[in-house]
Design an enzyme around this catalytic site. Structure first.
Site, PDB file in Angstrom:
ATOM      1  N   ASP A   1       0.876  -1.172   0.000  1.00 55.92           N
ATOM      2  CA  ASP A   1       0.000   0.000   0.000  1.00 55.92           C
ATOM      3  C   ASP A   1       0.910   1.217   0.000  1.00 55.92           C
ATOM      4  O   ASP A   1       1.694   1.397   0.941  1.00 55.92           O
ATOM      5  CB  ASP A   1      -0.897   0.006   1.244  1.00 55.92           C
ATOM      6  CG  ASP A   1      -1.955   1.103   1.206  1.00 55.92           C
ATOM      7  OD1 ASP A   1      -1.630   2.214   0.755  1.00 55.92           O
ATOM      8  OD2 ASP A   1      -3.102   0.853   1.630  1.00 55.92           O
TER       9      ASP A   1
ATOM     10  N   ALA B   1     -12.971  -6.699  -4.013  1.00 54.00           N
ATOM     11  CA  ALA B   1     -12.901  -5.239  -3.979  1.00 54.00           C
ATOM     12  C   ALA B   1     -13.665  -4.607  -5.133  1.00 54.00           C
ATOM     13  O   ALA B   1     -14.770  -4.105  -4.951  1.00 54.00           O
ATOM     14  CB  ALA B   1     -11.436  -4.792  -3.991  1.00 54.00           C
TER      15      ALA B   1
ATOM     16  N   ASP C   1     -15.572 -12.129  -6.350  1.00 51.37           N
ATOM     17  CA  ASP C   1     -16.875 -11.598  -5.928  1.00 51.37           C
ATOM     18  C   ASP C   1     -17.310 -10.411  -6.784  1.00 51.37           C
ATOM     19  O   ASP C   1     -18.475 -10.016  -6.750  1.00 51.37           O
ATOM     20  CB  ASP C   1     -16.795 -11.161  -4.458  1.00 51.37           C
ATOM     21  CG  ASP C   1     -18.141 -10.723  -3.893  1.00 51.37           C
ATOM     22  OD1 ASP C   1     -19.122 -11.466  -4.091  1.00 51.37           O
ATOM     23  OD2 ASP C   1     -18.206  -9.649  -3.270  1.00 51.37           O
TER      24      ASP C   1
ATOM     25  N   GLU D   1     -20.970  -6.039 -14.507  1.00 55.67           N
ATOM     26  CA  GLU D   1     -21.979  -6.531 -13.567  1.00 55.67           C
ATOM     27  C   GLU D   1     -23.352  -5.956 -13.929  1.00 55.67           C
ATOM     28  O   GLU D   1     -23.430  -4.812 -14.377  1.00 55.67           O
ATOM     29  CB  GLU D   1     -21.610  -6.147 -12.130  1.00 55.67           C
ATOM     30  CG  GLU D   1     -20.353  -6.842 -11.633  1.00 55.67           C
ATOM     31  CD  GLU D   1     -20.047  -6.527 -10.166  1.00 55.67           C
ATOM     32  OE1 GLU D   1     -20.865  -5.841  -9.514  1.00 55.67           O
ATOM     33  OE2 GLU D   1     -19.005  -6.984  -9.668  1.00 55.67           O
TER      34      GLU D   1
ATOM     35  N   HIS E   1     -21.183 -10.418  -6.032  1.00 55.13           N
ATOM     36  CA  HIS E   1     -20.913  -9.165  -5.320  1.00 55.13           C
ATOM     37  C   HIS E   1     -21.559  -9.175  -3.929  1.00 55.13           C
ATOM     38  O   HIS E   1     -22.355  -8.305  -3.571  1.00 55.13           O
ATOM     39  CB  HIS E   1     -21.419  -7.965  -6.125  1.00 55.13           C
ATOM     40  CG  HIS E   1     -20.642  -6.707  -5.845  1.00 55.13           C
ATOM     41  ND1 HIS E   1     -20.282  -5.815  -6.822  1.00 55.13           N
ATOM     42  CD2 HIS E   1     -20.146  -6.183  -4.692  1.00 55.13           C
ATOM     43  CE1 HIS E   1     -19.614  -4.805  -6.279  1.00 55.13           C
ATOM     44  NE2 HIS E   1     -19.523  -5.008  -4.984  1.00 55.13           N
TER      45      HIS E   1
ATOM     46  N   ALA F   1     -20.582  -7.044   0.809  1.00 54.79           N
ATOM     47  CA  ALA F   1     -21.242  -6.253   1.853  1.00 54.79           C
ATOM     48  C   ALA F   1     -22.574  -6.853   2.289  1.00 54.79           C
ATOM     49  O   ALA F   1     -23.343  -6.210   2.997  1.00 54.79           O
ATOM     50  CB  ALA F   1     -21.466  -4.830   1.349  1.00 54.79           C
TER      51      ALA F   1
END
Length: 528
Positions: free
Chosen positions: A173, A233, A258, A263, A281, A284
């Site tokens: 990162d 992500a 995912d 999409e 997806h 969440a």
């Protein structure tokens, strides 16, 4: 008359109650987002629009939204909202950046287990009565190396869970400091090292120009044979065609996906491969996460519509109505200075120092610092805003220092921003003149005065005769028109800087040609 809010996607009924309790008139139509024409027909009646991912808030919808003041997205991703169009019409766009972090992190860990033990395939085989015990030979997670790309809010939770599973964690990162890495218990590495060392790789970074296709054929070729890749992500981080070939060849032993380039993904070559776990997806998708983001977005929207408070806005700073006229130009300056430094920062960010001199030192410097941090972080974290930027900087262990002082130099007000990385310090300073337009007045100790335009070219070079002619000739050959040309140097024959605004975006090939000119030390494309 009470403000009216439309909920056009499936949100928790608790959110409806929050709006009612705060005195708003709420219209709950959870399937309306799928009906574009009906949404267009009625959106003009509402002051607020609360959505998830099904409602597409296009420029056309925004044009029809005559009374709309705020759009609230329950979740972090705002790909389904035309933010520039909303901004142009004065509509605030809010999100809930931290409501589903744990849920997404847990989904990535679940994907890792599913890949390690081939759970979906083994389940299907057993249900079919095959009892193929010898076929499904798994691998242990204990002792393996997990590579985490993106160690922000979600990535750091994944790292923590993986360490609890007795894995070694290496993390990439650009904004992760050495101190923060130590606190997390991860080893901070460069991306090429992560690719070489990881047994499992999980992505937790936004989709930006710098991260798009970060896992492609070239990257996969440097990875371990039998690596397993997880993406919970954003679709587009992984080049799907390259991943398919690597899965077929066995270079990649398995993938947990995912999110997809397109999409909803109803057809995809990945679906045909036995060593892939695909989910629609779901990162969440837990009861707790959906409850959290629904409550947050309802509270934020209600606070704005009833009190004027702005929280987690992607296109508006958190500034009170009283101070806005005087502060806003300096907010713009601070964000531009941050963006300038952020686009030039390529190594690990350790600290940011902000110096406020003159009258600006007596203003709301907290808002100014948040604006500057937003600018610095935005090249890699596009959803960052003035509210979330300080928290995201803290998560990455970036030290932020503020210095205030009375006027000492020629300018009544100025802000200097210094970025401190693993390798160097780089500073840029600016001011606001009577016309309220931000100006750059100094870069790396070299004085110059320049406005920043949408398409800029930043060049460091040796101050030798002929450079300007060679550079201008090159742009002329490429058909690129120069709008402004600003120069500065330390002294004759020493380091010099050119900051050039052009009328159109600059291609990679032009950047490469400029960088190859005699005397050029660095050439970078900047956008504002």
């Amino acid at each position: 008359m009470a403000p009216r809010v439309l909920i056009s996607d499936k949100l928790s009924k608790t959110a409806v109650q929050i709006f009612k309790d705060r005195g708003l008139d709420v219209d709950y139509q959870p399937d309306l987002g799928k009906d574009k024409e009906k949404l267009l027909a009625i959106i003009g009646e509402y002051d607020g629009l609360a959505i998830r991912s099904n409602t597409k808030v296009t420029e056309k919808v925004i044009a029809a939204a005559k009374n709309l003041r705020v759009i609230g997205r329950a979740g972090i991703g705002v790909d389904n909202v035309d933010i520039p169009a909303a901004t142009a019409k004065g509509i605030i766009v809010m999100n809930t950046p931290f409501g589903n972090s744990i849920t997404t992190a847990e989904h990535a860990i679940a994907m890792m287990f599913a890949l390690a033990r081939q759970l979906p395939e083994a389940d299907a085989s057993t249900r079919a009565g095959k009892w193929e015990k010898n076929r499904f030979m798994g691998v242990e997670i204990t002792g393996k190396t997990l590579g985490v790309i993106g160690c922000g809010n979600i990535g750091s939770i994944v790292a923590d869970r993986a360490i609890g599973l007795k894995m070694r964690v290496v993390a990439y990162d650009p904004f992760l400091s050495d101190e923060r890495a130590i606190d997390l218990g991860v080893e901070k590495v460069e991306l090429d090292q992560l690719f070489r060392r990881a047994d499992f790789i999980t992505l937790h970074t936004p989709l930006t120009d710098k991260t798009r296709g970060i896992v492609d054929a070239a990257a996969i070729a440097t990875m371990k044979d039998g690596v397993r890749i997880i993406n919970c992500a954003r679709g587009g981080l992984v080049v799907e065609a390259d991943l398919v070939e690597a899965l077929k060849s066995g270079k990649v032993a398995g993938a947990g996906i995912d999110v997809f380039e397109v999409e909803p993904a109803t057809e995809n070559p990945l679906f045909a491969l036995p060593n892939v776990v695909c989910t629609p997806h779901l990162g969440a998708s837990t009861t707790e996460a959906q409850e959290n983001v629904a409550l947050q977005v309802a509270e934020q929207m209600a606070d704005y519509l009833m009190k004027g408070a702005v929280v987690n806005a992607l296109n508006m700073p958190s500034i009170s109505a009283e101070e806005a006229p005087r502060l806003t130009p300096f907010v713009k300056l601070a964000e531009l200075l941050g963006s300038f430094a952020g686009q030039l920062t390529e190594t690990g960010l350790k600290a940011i120092r902000l110096e406020y001199e003159g009258e600006v030192a007596e203003m709301n410097v907290r808002a100014l610092t948040a604006a500057a941090l937003t600018g610095v972080l935005k090249p890699l974290l596009q959803t960052v805003n003035m509210v979330s930027a300080p928290a995201m900087a803290r998560e990455r262990g970036v030290t932020v220092e503020e210095v205030r002082r009375e006027q000492r130099g020629a300018y009544e007000n100025y802000i200097r921003l210094t970025v401190i990385t693993d390798r160097q310090e780089r500073s840029v300073a600016g001011t606001v003149f009577a016309d309220a337009k931000p100006r750059i007045i100094q870069i790396k100790g070299i004085n110059m005065e320049a406005e920043l335009g949408p398409h800029m070219l930043y060049i460091t070079n040796q101050d030798k005769p002929g450079f300007i002619g060679r550079f201008a000739s090159l742009l002329g050959q490429e058909g690129i028109n120069i709008a402004t040309f600003n120069l500065g140097r330390k002294a004759a024959g020493e380091d010099a800087i050119a900051l050039v605004e052009v009328d159109e975006p600059i291609s990679d090939s032009v950047i490469e040609r400029v960088a190859a000119l005699e005397g050029v030390v660095q050439a970078k494309r900047l956008t504002f």
